[in-house]
Design a protein around this motif. Structure first.
Motif, PDB file in Angstrom:
ATOM      1  N   ARG A 163       0.961  -0.941   0.037  1.00  0.00           N
ATOM      2  CA  ARG A 163      -0.023  -0.116  -0.191  1.00  0.00           C
ATOM      3  C   ARG A 163       0.830   1.090  -0.057  1.00  0.00           C
ATOM      4  N   GLY A 164       2.273   1.139  -0.015  1.00  0.00           N
ATOM      5  CA  GLY A 164       3.058   2.324   0.076  1.00  0.00           C
ATOM      6  C   GLY A 164       4.354   1.882   0.468  1.00  0.00           C
ATOM      7  N   ILE A 165       5.260   2.998  -0.186  1.00  0.00           N
ATOM      8  CA  ILE A 165       6.620   2.826   0.237  1.00  0.00           C
ATOM      9  C   ILE A 165       7.243   3.922   0.977  1.00  0.00           C
ATOM     10  N   ALA A 166       7.857   3.776   1.932  1.00  0.00           N
ATOM     11  CA  ALA A 166       8.567   4.783   2.843  1.00  0.00           C
ATOM     12  C   ALA A 166       9.963   4.633   2.893  1.00  0.00           C
ATOM     13  N   ILE A 167      10.453   5.953   2.503  1.00  0.00           N
ATOM     14  CA  ILE A 167      12.168   5.981   2.369  1.00  0.00           C
ATOM     15  C   ILE A 167      12.591   6.608   3.834  1.00  0.00           C
ATOM     16  N   ASN A 168      13.634   6.112   3.957  1.00  0.00           N
ATOM     17  CA  ASN A 168      14.281   6.552   5.496  1.00  0.00           C
ATOM     18  C   ASN A 168      14.556   8.372   5.268  1.00  0.00           C
ATOM     19  N   PRO A 169      14.001   8.853   6.000  1.00  0.00           N
ATOM     20  CA  PRO A 169      14.364  10.449   6.068  1.00  0.00           C
ATOM     21  C   PRO A 169      15.642  10.814   5.670  1.00  0.00           C
ATOM     22  N   LYS A 170      16.720   9.969   6.271  1.00  0.00           N
ATOM     23  CA  LYS A 170      18.205  10.417   6.373  1.00  0.00           C
ATOM     24  C   LYS A 170      18.661  10.267   4.819  1.00  0.00           C
ATOM     25  N   ARG A 171      17.992   9.629   3.964  1.00  0.00           N
ATOM     26  CA  ARG A 171      18.444   9.406   2.719  1.00  0.00           C
ATOM     27  C   ARG A 171      17.648  10.338   1.656  1.00  0.00           C
ATOM     28  N   LEU A 172      18.171  11.435   1.746  1.00  0.00           N
ATOM     29  CA  LEU A 172      17.741  12.403   1.012  1.00  0.00           C
ATOM     30  C   LEU A 172      17.897  12.279  -0.538  1.00  0.00           C
ATOM     31  N   ASP A 173      19.039  11.778  -0.861  1.00  0.00           N
ATOM     32  CA  ASP A 173      19.095  11.240  -2.393  1.00  0.00           C
ATOM     33  C   ASP A 173      18.145  10.617  -2.670  1.00  0.00           C
ATOM     34  N   ILE A 174      17.789   9.379  -2.046  1.00  0.00           N
ATOM     35  CA  ILE A 174      16.741   8.350  -2.712  1.00  0.00           C
ATOM     36  C   ILE A 174      15.433   9.043  -2.724  1.00  0.00           C
ATOM     37  N   ILE A 175      15.045   9.993  -1.638  1.00  0.00           N
ATOM     38  CA  ILE A 175      13.962  10.749  -1.507  1.00  0.00           C
ATOM     39  C   ILE A 175      13.731  11.375  -2.896  1.00  0.00           C
ATOM     40  N   ASP A 176      14.840  12.159  -3.245  1.00  0.00           N
ATOM     41  CA  ASP A 176      14.886  12.826  -4.364  1.00  0.00           C
ATOM     42  C   ASP A 176      14.609  12.066  -5.772  1.00  0.00           C
ATOM     43  N   ASN A 177      15.461  11.112  -5.832  1.00  0.00           N
ATOM     44  CA  ASN A 177      15.485  10.197  -6.737  1.00  0.00           C
ATOM     45  C   ASN A 177      14.001   9.500  -7.084  1.00  0.00           C
ATOM     46  N   VAL A 178      13.229   9.123  -6.135  1.00  0.00           N
ATOM     47  CA  VAL A 178      11.998   8.490  -6.519  1.00  0.00           C
ATOM     48  C   VAL A 178      10.674   9.502  -6.503  1.00  0.00           C
ATOM     49  N   LYS A 179      11.104  10.804  -6.230  1.00  0.00           N
ATOM     50  CA  LYS A 179       9.722  11.582  -6.115  1.00  0.00           C
ATOM     51  C   LYS A 179       8.809  11.747  -7.289  1.00  0.00           C
TER      52      LYS A 179
END
Lengths: 293, 513
Positions: free
Chosen positions: B445-461
């Motif tokens: 139902r959803g995917i959570a990225i560890n907030p300290k991985r800003l690089d991944i958060i940016d890549n998947v947004k």
């Protein structure tokens, strides 16, 4: 772009686990089934579960209910129980003629009035599963403004034809063609039957190729694994999108030059080709961003 | 004391003594030297063969209070561990510390020997079935000591585990003690965990049902480490050792989770030419391989190496040229066993090479991505794979925390709901893998990225994937199932979970049933 109904996924109405998870697979429409998937002894519990599911779960997509036929002891009870939850769509199985549609339409209108739902907000579709239903397909499709789609139910239809279902699907060719014509004449969508051998992915893809060519808008599916396969098939390819963009650019250029003749790569472009290009791009836009890559 | 992830750990644990709390995934710097096996000698032309397991127990001089080890490469087909303990019990030896690399449900048969005081301590990866419940009830004299595969290797090499005698099931063993795992009726593939024990145990007894002429080829465990050989009728049940080919799951929910995980790996930017990967053997984590394979073929890229816990479908990707090499610490199915037998680029590795944090670099450190399963996760990204929703021990640590620490990208896959229970919670019951080493939680139902991985958060947004915060994910679960009631616990500590560096990350307290 009208509502996408590439995949209409059946979910047994008496299975709480499946009802809970029905929304996660990205099907364009979820059909909560009170009919064939539910044993006669389970009809009442399915009806209640489906009511609860629609009331409590946010599926995030169109939710339909396949009711039992109104000539059975269950059809009207299904409607009575479920309409107060306001499903998006009612699917009638085994439709034999426009009178059935009109009767249900009237019943829905009363429910909408009673529960203060906007008039006409609950849509309808009908599955044609008999030669008689097929002969009256246009009348069925145009019997109510609620009607958004016709579907074909192959198994019963083939039994009525006194033949068997084959891999190539020749036995259904005439019926499929006729149904698409009726739906198109009435200006509504046309949905193909289920492909029940869920492990035969190649056969499934062949059938998808056939129905896409024939003009169907989507397919009923019985297993969540089939949803993404259907979507991949109905998504315009990069090549198709590219071509459509070129067609529209050429058309635009011709308009600006006030030129009467439009051509692309030496081929004449007429208005139906422009219309098809517009449809391709609208479709691409509507399907983009649904699910992962 | 509270350790660095806020878990209350007593400074002194009865049965274990003074312990050090977890202070961060890479906080502990090792000091000192590796230990070694006792010196031994074997005269030329001596015969290492002994008549029976009982004779071997006499020959090694097994006494009360000693530590014995076993490998778990035979999984539920194991016919060694229970039999050796039975023989030890008959000799009246007591107070044994059992140190197998893991336990399976077949080892439920050991319960009477714990009740009789033959076994008073167990150090292993985890426990399941009746044994898991029995240990949770606190019947063992000392708390169950849970270590990861890398942590166990670390403990063996540092001397925290001192193996007096290793009883090693040997699918193929020659007359002078060379061993491999790939020949014979009880072939199990890699002997990665046994290699570790053989190198550090004071004495090694090889138990085989396939005595071969000297010299054996290939050699996984050399004759220089093996003191005695016992030939028995059968060391394992092939049906329990390895399943037929493990195939990809057909469960649509697991497939959906797997597809999301593959997409996360893709958008994160780690699916590049020459990438490396490890897949768990659970339904969803294994199925990620199928989607990764499709992406590799579409893009025309190949990987560098794979790590396992090897399955046939992963080994097949190497045979198809999609990976150059496979590093295999244990082989899960028959095709994987066949692969290690015939492919020279399918390498057997020891537990230390695999995952030990205190050597000069285990292979997990070279991983780009690992896909791991979980029993439950929490809003701090901590993962539990040991205890169930009733606080009962029912799983094993395995290489979970090792690979999570080593890989650049750690994806944990889990269903958001199991039955009527949420699997993303405010706090997991038992922490095995700390959230600081987990980068993404992938559910249906959803995917959570560890907030300290800003690089991944940016890549998947802009991926179109259902990305949300871990709190949103938890809220969805709680909304559907309600908030689970806390398990009522006693103060009695029945298990400790040791992090791979030897510090205590969590303890298991006995639930009040």
């Amino acid at each position: 772009m009208e509502k996408l109904r590439r995949s209409m996924m059946f979910v047994p109405g008496n299975n709480p686990g499946m009802l809970l998870n029905a929304g996660i697979y990205g099907a364009d429409t979820i059909i909560l089934d009170c009919e064939d998937a539910v044993a006669i002894t389970e009809k009442d519990s399915a009806r209640n579960l489906v009511f609860q599911a629609i009331s409590e779960i946010n599926y995030g997509t169109e939710v339909a209910v396949r009711i039992n036929h109104i000539s059975t002891p269950f059809g009207w009870d299904d409607l009575k129980r479920i309409l107060p939850a306001k499903p998006d769509l009612i699917r009638l199985p085994m439709c034999q003629g426009p009178d059935e549609i009109r009767q249900i339409d009237e019943f829905i209108s009363e429910a909408e009035h009673k529960h203060k739902f906007p008039a006409g907000s609950i849509k309808m579709m009908a599955a044609v599963e008999t030669p008689k239903g097929l002969r009256l397909a246009y009348e069925i499709a145009s019997a109510s403004p609620r009607m958004v789609a016709l579907a074909i139910g192959a198994e019963d239809f083939i039994a009525n034809l006194k033949t068997t279902r084959s891999k190539l699907g020749r036995e259904l060719l005439a019926a499929r063609g006729q149904l698409v014509l009726a739906a198109r004449e009435a200006g509504i969508q046309c949905i193909d039957t289920v492909f029940s051998d869920i492990n035969d992915e190649e056969g499934f893809k062949k059938e998808l190729e056939l129905i896409k060519e024939m003009g169907f808008d989507g397919k009923s599916v019985v297993n969540p694994r089939q949803v993404s396969v259907v979507h991949d098939f109905f998504a315009p390819t990069a090549k198709e999108i590219d071509h459509a963009q070129r067609v529209l650019a050429a058309y635009q250029e011709a308009l600006e030059k006030k030129s009467g003749v439009i051509s692309l790569n030496g081929k004449m472009i007429d208005l139906p080709i422009v219309a098809r290009a517009e449809r391709t791009l609208a479709y691409a836009k509507a399907t983009a961003g649904k699910g992962g890559k | 004391m509270k350790n660095s992830i806020g878990r209350e750990i007593p400074d002194f644990i009865p049965g274990l003594g003074k312990v050090t709390g977890f202070g961060g995934a890479f906080a502990r710097k090792p000091v000192g030297r590796t230990v070694g096996a006792a010196l031994s000698t074997c005269l030329p032309r001596a015969d290492k063969r002994l008549a029976s397991i009982e004779t071997a127990i006499d020959a090694v001089g097994l006494k009360d209070g000693m530590t014995i080890s076993f490998h778990h490469h035979f999984r539920n087909g194991d016919r060694i561990l229970n039999r050796v303990v039975e023989a030890i019990a008959k000799k009246g030896i007591r107070d044994i510390t059992l140190s197998p690399s893991s336990l399976n449900t077949v080892n439920d048969a050991l319960i009477p020997y714990i009740e009789q005081g033959v076994i008073t301590a167990i150090e292993t990866s985890g426990a399941r079935g009746k044994m898991g419940r029995f240990l949770t009830e606190g019947h063992l004299k000392k708390p169950l000591h849970i270590r990861s595969h890398g942590g166990r290797a670390q403990a063996i090499e540092s001397g925290a585990i001192h193996i007096d005698v290793a009883f090693l099931g040997a699918p193929a063993c020659d007359r002078y003690g060379n061993i491999n795992g790939i020949q014979g009726q009880s072939a199990c593939g890699s002997l990665g965990y046994a290699i570790q024990d053989a190198a550090y145990a004071d004495q090694v007894v090889a138990i085989t049902d396939n005595l071969m002429p000297h010299p054996l080829f290939p050699i996984s465990i050399p004759q220089t480490q093996v003191d005695y050989i016992v030939v028995v009728d059968s060391i394992g049940d092939p049906a329990g050792i390895a399943s037929g080919a493990l195939r990809y799951t057909k469960d649509p929910k697991e497939l959906l989770i797997a597809k999301y995980a593959a997409d996360v790996m893709d958008y994160s930017g780690y699916l590049q030419q020459d990438f490396s990967m490890q897949l768990g053997s659970g339904g969803a984590s294994m199925a990620v391989g199928r989607f990764i394979k499709t992406k590799m073929l579409e893009r025309g890229i190949t990987g560098s190496f794979g790590v396992g816990g090897m399955t046939g479908v992963f080994a097949e990707m190497m045979e198809e040229g999609l990976f150059k090499m496979m590093f295999d610490v244990q082989s899960f199915d028959i095709p994987a066993i066949d692969s290690i037998k015939k492919n020279s680029n399918h390498l057997e590795m020891s537990a230390s090479y695999y995952a030990n944090p205190h050597n000069s670099g285990a292979i997990v450190n070279n991983l780009d991505a690992v896909i791991l399963s979980a029993t439950e996760v929490d809003v701090d990204f901590n993962v539990n794979v040991i205890t169930d929703s009733n606080g009962v021990i029912m799983g094993a640590s395995g290489g979970h925390c090792d690979t999570a620490a080593g890989a650049k990208l750690t994806i944990v896959v889990a269903p958001l709901l199991r039955g009527r229970l949420p699997m993303v919670k405010d706090a997991v019951q038992t922490v095995v893998t700390p959230g600081e080493t987990v980068d993404a939680i992938v559910t249906e139902r959803g995917i959570a990225i560890n907030p300290k991985r800003l690089d991944i958060i940016d890549n998947v947004k802009n991926s179109g994937l259902p990305i949300m915060s871990i709190h949103e994910l938890k809220d969805i679960a709680y909304k559907l199932c309600g908030k689970p009631e806390a398990i009522q616990l006693s103060d009695e500590i029945v298990g400790v979970v040791e992090y791979r560096d030897g510090t205590i990350i969590d303890v298991i307290r006995r639930p009040i049933f």
